[in-house]
Design a protein around this motif. Structure first.
Motif, PDB file in Angstrom:
ATOM      1  N   UNK A  80       0.815  -1.187   0.000  1.00 25.56           N
ATOM      2  CA  UNK A  80       0.000   0.000   0.000  1.00 25.56           C
ATOM      3  C   UNK A  80       0.864   1.258   0.000  1.00 25.56           C
ATOM      4  N   UNK A  81       2.140   1.067  -0.147  1.00 30.74           N
ATOM      5  CA  UNK A  81       3.014   2.210  -0.251  1.00 30.74           C
ATOM      6  C   UNK A  81       3.047   2.740  -1.683  1.00 30.74           C
ATOM      7  N   UNK A  82       2.209   2.185  -2.538  1.00 28.24           N
ATOM      8  CA  UNK A  82       2.146   2.581  -3.939  1.00 28.24           C
ATOM      9  C   UNK A  82       1.552   3.971  -4.064  1.00 28.24           C
ATOM     10  N   UNK A  83       2.089   4.782  -4.972  1.00 30.42           N
ATOM     11  CA  UNK A  83       1.505   6.081  -5.308  1.00 30.42           C
ATOM     12  C   UNK A  83       0.563   5.851  -6.478  1.00 30.42           C
ATOM     13  N   UNK A  84      -0.736   6.016  -6.254  1.00 33.33           N
ATOM     14  CA  UNK A  84      -1.723   5.729  -7.286  1.00 33.33           C
ATOM     15  C   UNK A  84      -1.880   6.910  -8.224  1.00 33.33           C
ATOM     16  N   UNK A  85      -1.843   6.643  -9.528  1.00 37.99           N
ATOM     17  CA  UNK A  85      -2.125   7.650 -10.535  1.00 37.99           C
ATOM     18  C   UNK A  85      -3.469   7.403 -11.194  1.00 37.99           C
ATOM     19  N   UNK A  86      -4.043   6.234 -11.001  1.00 35.49           N
ATOM     20  CA  UNK A  86      -5.327   5.875 -11.585  1.00 35.49           C
ATOM     21  C   UNK A  86      -6.222   5.285 -10.498  1.00 35.49           C
ATOM     22  N   UNK A  87      -7.491   5.676 -10.513  1.00 36.25           N
ATOM     23  CA  UNK A  87      -8.439   5.150  -9.534  1.00 36.25           C
ATOM     24  C   UNK A  87      -8.951   3.783  -9.973  1.00 36.25           C
ATOM     25  N   UNK A  88      -9.285   3.639 -11.255  1.00 36.25           N
ATOM     26  CA  UNK A  88      -9.742   2.340 -11.765  1.00 36.25           C
ATOM     27  C   UNK A  88      -8.531   1.465 -12.030  1.00 36.25           C
ATOM     28  N   UNK A 103     -17.446   5.948  -7.864  1.00 36.49           N
ATOM     29  CA  UNK A 103     -16.112   6.353  -7.436  1.00 36.49           C
ATOM     30  C   UNK A 103     -15.763   7.629  -8.176  1.00 36.49           C
ATOM     31  N   UNK A 104     -15.291   8.633  -7.448  1.00 34.11           N
ATOM     32  CA  UNK A 104     -14.802   9.849  -8.087  1.00 34.11           C
ATOM     33  C   UNK A 104     -13.479   9.481  -8.750  1.00 34.11           C
ATOM     34  N   UNK A 105     -13.382   9.747 -10.048  1.00 33.87           N
ATOM     35  CA  UNK A 105     -12.198   9.364 -10.803  1.00 33.87           C
ATOM     36  C   UNK A 105     -11.169  10.466 -10.902  1.00 33.87           C
ATOM     37  N   UNK A 106     -10.056  10.102 -11.491  1.00 30.72           N
ATOM     38  CA  UNK A 106      -9.004  11.077 -11.739  1.00 30.72           C
ATOM     39  C   UNK A 106      -9.455  12.006 -12.855  1.00 30.72           C
ATOM     40  N   UNK A 107      -8.867  13.182 -12.968  1.00 30.33           N
ATOM     41  CA  UNK A 107      -9.267  14.106 -14.021  1.00 30.33           C
ATOM     42  C   UNK A 107      -9.023  13.512 -15.411  1.00 30.33           C
ATOM     43  N   UNK A 108      -9.789  13.978 -16.391  1.00 31.20           N
ATOM     44  CA  UNK A 108      -9.644  13.479 -17.752  1.00 31.20           C
ATOM     45  C   UNK A 108      -8.243  13.741 -18.294  1.00 31.20           C
ATOM     46  N   UNK A 118      -3.319  18.839  -6.111  1.00 34.07           N
ATOM     47  CA  UNK A 118      -2.494  20.042  -6.011  1.00 34.07           C
ATOM     48  C   UNK A 118      -3.319  21.313  -6.190  1.00 34.07           C
ATOM     49  N   UNK A 119      -4.630  21.174  -6.402  1.00 35.43           N
ATOM     50  CA  UNK A 119      -5.487  22.345  -6.481  1.00 35.43           C
ATOM     51  C   UNK A 119      -5.994  22.673  -7.865  1.00 35.43           C
ATOM     52  N   UNK A 120      -5.638  21.858  -8.855  1.00 31.02           N
ATOM     53  CA  UNK A 120      -6.156  22.104 -10.198  1.00 31.02           C
ATOM     54  C   UNK A 120      -7.666  21.880 -10.193  1.00 31.02           C
ATOM     55  N   UNK A 121      -8.412  22.753 -10.836  1.00 26.08           N
ATOM     56  CA  UNK A 121      -9.866  22.611 -10.868  1.00 26.08           C
ATOM     57  C   UNK A 121     -10.309  22.124 -12.232  1.00 26.08           C
ATOM     58  N   UNK A 122     -11.464  21.502 -12.270  1.00 23.99           N
ATOM     59  CA  UNK A 122     -11.991  20.962 -13.514  1.00 23.99           C
ATOM     60  C   UNK A 122     -13.458  21.353 -13.654  1.00 23.99           C
ATOM     61  N   UNK A 123     -13.931  21.401 -14.900  1.00 27.72           N
ATOM     62  CA  UNK A 123     -15.344  21.702 -15.148  1.00 27.72           C
ATOM     63  C   UNK A 123     -16.218  20.483 -14.912  1.00 27.72           C
ATOM     64  N   UNK A 124     -15.667  19.311 -15.179  1.00 28.10           N
ATOM     65  CA  UNK A 124     -16.419  18.074 -15.001  1.00 28.10           C
ATOM     66  C   UNK A 124     -15.626  17.104 -14.144  1.00 28.10           C
ATOM     67  N   UNK A 125     -16.342  16.129 -13.618  1.00 30.54           N
ATOM     68  CA  UNK A 125     -15.724  15.089 -12.798  1.00 30.54           C
ATOM     69  C   UNK A 125     -16.041  13.748 -13.445  1.00 30.54           C
ATOM     70  N   UNK A 126     -15.037  12.907 -13.596  1.00 31.42           N
ATOM     71  CA  UNK A 126     -15.249  11.555 -14.113  1.00 31.42           C
ATOM     72  C   UNK A 126     -15.719  10.669 -12.965  1.00 31.42           C
TER      73      UNK A 126
END
Length: 153
Positions: A1-9, A57-62, A71-79
């Protein structure tokens, strides 16, 4: 579990492409990739109000990664990912969850997952931590908002 996840799925047992929806992002809030959320009657994205209702599940940004969004980047939509039995995800947990393989998890009203009491809480998923995955690196308990590998019930 020390893995840094870049993808939720993380994958599925019957398909390689997840079922997704894109929803207009809330103007303000504390949604983070890996949390559980639902769509209210007005069609807006909200945190799970009742732990027994259907959730996404709230996904990572597109475009970008989980780290970009945190880091605070905002998006218009959520996957949003529609969980199916056997799917693998990275889920955000509360602090103090015992991290062992097949530990049952349930949702909190804040969209994070916590340890479930079988027979009392609805079990939504299980910790997916096979012994061979990260030998010697798995902590005994989670920290707040840690992404943990899970499999859907």
């Amino acid at each position: 579990m020390a893995v840094k996840w870049n993808k939720i799925y993380r994958g599925g047992v019957q398909r390689t492409t997840p079922e997704t929806r894109e929803i207009k992002a809330p103007a303000a809030g504390s949604l983070q990739p890996g949390m559980g959320a639902t769509i209210n009657t007005a069609g807006a994205l909200t945190l799970v109000a009742a732990t027994d209702q259907f959730f996404y599940f709230v996904g990572e940004p597109m475009h970008g990664t989980v780290a970009d969004q945190l880091a605070g980047a905002t998006a218009d939509t959520v996957r949003m990912y529609s969980p199916h039995s056997g799917d693998l995800y990275a889920a955000r947990v509360v602090a103090g969850v015992a991290l062992f393989d097949n530990a049952p998890l349930t949702l909190t009203a804040s969209g994070q997952f916590k340890a479930a009491i079988v027979g009392t809480n609805k079990v939504h998923c299980y910790v997916d931590n096979p012994a061979s995955a990260h030998p010697g690196t798995t902590p005994a308990t989670s920290t707040l908002n840690q992404l943990v590998p899970v499999k859907i019930k």
